[in-house]
Design an enzyme around this catalytic site. Sequence first.
Site, short mmCIF file in Angstrom:
data_model
loop_
_atom_site.label_atom_id
_atom_site.label_comp_id
_atom_site.label_asym_id
_atom_site.label_seq_id
_atom_site.Cartn_x
_atom_site.Cartn_y
_atom_site.Cartn_z
CE LYS A 161 -2.28 2.02 4.05
NZ LYS A 161 -3.32 1.78 5.10
CD GLU A 213 -6.64 2.41 4.20
OE1 GLU A 213 -5.72 1.79 3.62
OE2 GLU A 213 -6.68 2.56 5.43
CG ASP A 238 -8.45 3.87 8.16
OD1 ASP A 238 -8.92 3.77 9.29
OD2 ASP A 238 -7.23 4.07 7.98
N GLY A 290 -3.22 -0.71 10.61
CA GLY A 290 -2.11 -0.53 11.54
C GLY A 290 -2.02 0.92 11.98
O1 SMG Z 1 1.19 0.50 11.22
O2 SMG Z 1 2.20 0.19 9.30
C1 SMG Z 1 1.46 0.82 10.05
C2 SMG Z 1 0.82 2.06 9.50
C3 SMG Z 1 -0.28 1.72 8.58
O3 SMG Z 1 -0.83 3.32 6.96
C4 SMG Z 1 -0.99 2.94 8.08
N1 SMG Z 1 -1.79 3.58 8.95
O4 SMG Z 1 -4.48 5.40 7.56
O5 SMG Z 1 -4.14 3.32 7.61
C5 SMG Z 1 -3.78 4.46 7.89
C6 SMG Z 1 -2.51 4.77 8.64
C7 SMG Z 1 -2.82 5.50 9.90
C8 SMG Z 1 -1.66 5.82 10.73
S1 SMG Z 1 -0.76 7.14 10.11
C9 SMG Z 1 0.28 7.62 11.36
MG MG Z 2 -5.80 4.29 6.33
#
Ligand code: SMG
Ligand code: MG
Length: 367
Positions: A161, A213, A238, A290
């Site tokens: 992603k 997303e 999300d 995450g």
């Molecule tokens: O934990 O690898 C991870 C981050 C995954 O992209 C990620 N998270 O919008 O899904 C999302 C973002 C939110 C956290 S950004 C600090």
């Molecule tokens: Mg996201």
Amino acid sequence: MKIDRIELRLLRLPLVRVFETSFGRQTHKTFILVRLLGDGLEAWGECVADETPYYSSETTDTAWHIITGFLAPTLLASAPTHPREVFPSFHAVRGHNMAKAALEMACWDLYARTEGVPLSQVLGGVRTRIASGVSIGIHDSLDQLADRVRIELEAGYRRVKIKVKPGWDVDAVRMIRERFGDIPLMVDANAAYTLDDADRLAELDQFGLMMIEQPLDYEDVSDHARLQARLATPICLDESIHSPRVAKDAIDAGACRIINIKPGRLGGFLESIRVHDLCAAHGLPVWHGGMLESGIGRAHNIHLSTLPNFTLPGDVAASKRYFVPDLIVPPVEVAPDGTIGVPTGAGIGVAVDLERTARATLRAETL
Ligand code: SMG
Ligand code: MG
């Protein structure tokens, strides 16, 4: 399930790499850890709220305030017999799902440890390994992005992603398709676009992405439904999905075809399982999001990812992508086939390094 004491700690850890999204750059993760003690057992929870209110309105300070002032006293007074009673017991507090989830998820860990079984088992999991994907931040150049994609593919990750924003979208995706071919690929905009960008977003259809997303506003459902009607690429929500109720509205409206489940965003495992089941009933796949968790929150995420409708690789990756060393021993590792083994011990099934945890602690309080 017996809770004698709740310990809160505020920690700060440097990230292995800067992580840039459409809303900013992050070099450290500041977060709250919850430790429950009772009946000779200890259990852990991690609050995914960050220092800043950019992904969500909650921050480490708001979560600390809500947990110490409202949720922890409620939990100690209500003496739940099963963790499914915890989220409903917080009903009087509106919002603050990340604060609620930190306590609720610690209660699930405690319950599983009391039963002497892995957390995945009490959650209804069906898998012993989960499929892992990576989330790659915005980079300074396409060449740097290409280097990072290559490294992650070589490590075996099952999907890539990339974070996008206006000005860092179509060209980045085209570059990846040209250099890496037909890999499982998706983008995450963290709400950086509006419906006025629909033509631009429709250009992404030519690349056969698994999903886009959260392209639009963090609270929106209806504009996403309009956008989904114009796009061939599935929309995954999300930020917008903060409750099973909104998940149902989004599904009914046709605002998404996939949902990213983050227990922090939903208030814990009970509500996450409800969204998981709702999606299964409507034929929507889910995957686990995450929030740059330490190994403690990561372990919780691994256990939830074992439920049957988590059919797409999640943003739950190896510890070494985030923190070296991690707070847990051994760290979470990804096998060459892009999967992570589910810990088999009781509860979250990982050992917390208390010394490292103490060294990273900025503030502590016992309730
Ligand atoms: O934990 O690898 C991870 C981050 C995954 O992209 C990620 N998270 O919008 O899904 C999302 C973002 C939110 C956290 S950004 C600090
Ligand atoms: Mg996201």
